[in-house]
Design an enzyme around this catalytic site. Structure first.
Site, PDB file in Angstrom:
ATOM      1  N   LYS A  66       0.647  -1.321   0.056  1.00 24.59           N
ATOM      2  CA  LYS A  66       0.064   0.046   0.053  1.00 24.59           C
ATOM      3  C   LYS A  66       0.832   1.266  -0.021  1.00 24.59           C
ATOM      4  O   LYS A  66       0.409   2.269  -0.510  1.00 24.59           O
ATOM      5  CB  LYS A  66      -1.073   0.108   1.194  1.00 24.59           C
ATOM      6  CG  LYS A  66      -1.994  -0.879   1.028  1.00 24.59           C
ATOM      7  CD  LYS A  66      -3.276  -0.792   2.249  1.00 24.59           C
ATOM      8  CE  LYS A  66      -4.231  -1.734   1.971  1.00 24.59           C
ATOM      9  NZ  LYS A  66      -5.242  -1.754   2.957  1.00 24.59           N
ATOM     10  N   ASP A 102     -10.002   2.880   1.873  1.00 21.25           N
ATOM     11  CA  ASP A 102     -10.022   2.303   3.236  1.00 21.25           C
ATOM     12  C   ASP A 102     -10.815   3.300   4.098  1.00 21.25           C
ATOM     13  O   ASP A 102     -11.747   2.963   4.875  1.00 21.25           O
ATOM     14  CB  ASP A 102      -8.704   1.965   3.750  1.00 21.25           C
ATOM     15  CG  ASP A 102      -8.137   0.834   2.899  1.00 21.25           C
ATOM     16  OD1 ASP A 102      -8.982  -0.076   2.440  1.00 21.25           O
ATOM     17  OD2 ASP A 102      -7.043   0.723   2.801  1.00 21.25           O
TER      18      ASP A 102
END
Ligand code: ATR
Length: 276
Positions: A66, A102
């Site tokens: 990420k 997210d």
């Protein structure tokens, strides 16, 4: 034209994203396939160039890539910049746009259960990557965020980051305290519970009105959530966070609403959850 999407990570075999997205494509008769690829850290750049060369519309990025994917993107959305991490990439005119769903996905799941405003106190347990993404998405809503973490320096850092972003944050000790009574919602973001281990401290004393969230969903109910439930609290696990980050990724790729209920059903079936 058939579109191709994917999730890349390492390891990746347990990812439920293909199940969730492919069920959605089938439900709305979208000509698309969602794949999963195990990509070792040393192969990330080649894999990304490969996906682009193969004409993928976009892909999700999970642990451990990420942050490593940030410099490989041509452009970052505001959400990705703030989180300092990318979980969704879209290929647009040959450019890689890095995005992060997210945090917004988590906030969307939370708003299904409570109203978020400046009166609300949110307790954030943990100060790792997941906590940061959640905190940065909550900060603009004006909620008061109480941060506590085993390593206090990281909690301090996160508090400063939230404040620097115009949010309200309070540093707490990693032990039961005033926050037990103050929190309208407690969010558990650490890895404690993944192996069904008990929490370092008890929630005894919290009001049954408190909404208690654990971002873990496998195991379905951690000892932490079990305790909260036994105290009469409403509990939410991490499945909705997974769902809504996927819903938001779909919306980013296709510029249209995703079939959230079908996607949720697919996740629950894959996990074979009873009594839902
Ligand atoms: P993620 O991206 O999933 O948040 P991470 O960035 O490695 O992963 O963060 C893990 C979080 O779990 C941290 O808040 C970590 O606390 P420390 O900062 O003190 O390491 C927390 N954590 C992990 N194991 C823990 C344990 N046994 N007790 C308490 N906290 C723990």
């Amino acid at each position: 034209m058939q579109e191709h999407l994917a999730v890349i990570g390492y390891p990746i075999e347990h990812s439920l994203s293909p199940v969730m997205h492919n069920a959605g494509y089938q439900a709305v008769e979208k000509e698309a396939i969602y794949h999963k690829f195990a990509v070792k850290p040393e192969n990330l750049q080649e894999a990304v160039l490969g996906l682009k060369a193969l004409g993928f519309l976009g892909w999700n990025v999970t642990i451990p890539h990420k942050e490593a994917i940030l410099p490989l993107c041509d452009e970052l959305t505001e959400e990705a910049k703030i989180a300092g991490a990318v979980n969704t990439v879209k290929v647009q005119n040959g450019q890689l746009i890095g995005h992060n769903t997210d945090g917004v996905g988590f906030v969307r799941s939370l708003t299904e259960h409570m109203e978020l405003n400046s009166e609300k106190h949110i307790v954030l347990l943990g100060a790792g990557g997941a906590a940061k993404g959640i905190a940065m998405a909550l900060a603009p809503l004006g909620v008061k965020i109480h941060v506590l973490n085993r390593t206090k320096a990281k909690a301090q850092q996160l508090v400063e980051q939230i404040q620097g972003f115009g949010g309200q944050a309070i540093l707490e000790e990693w032990e039961p305290g005033e926050w037990l009574n103050q929190g309208d919602c407690i969010i558990q973001t650490t890895s404690v519970g993944l192996k069904m281990e008990g929490y370092p401290f008890s929630l005894a004393g919290i009001s049954p009105e408190t909404l208690v969230v654990d971002i873990i969903f496998n195991p379905w109910e951690t000892p932490f959530l079990k305790e909260a439930k036994s105290l009469g609290c409403k509990t939410v696990n991490g499945i909705e966070m997974l769902l809504y980050q996927g819903v938001k990724a779909w919306e980013f790729w296709f510029n249209e609403e995703a079939p959230a209920s079908v996607m949720k059903e697919a996740l629950l079936n894959a996990l074979q959850v009873e009594n839902r």
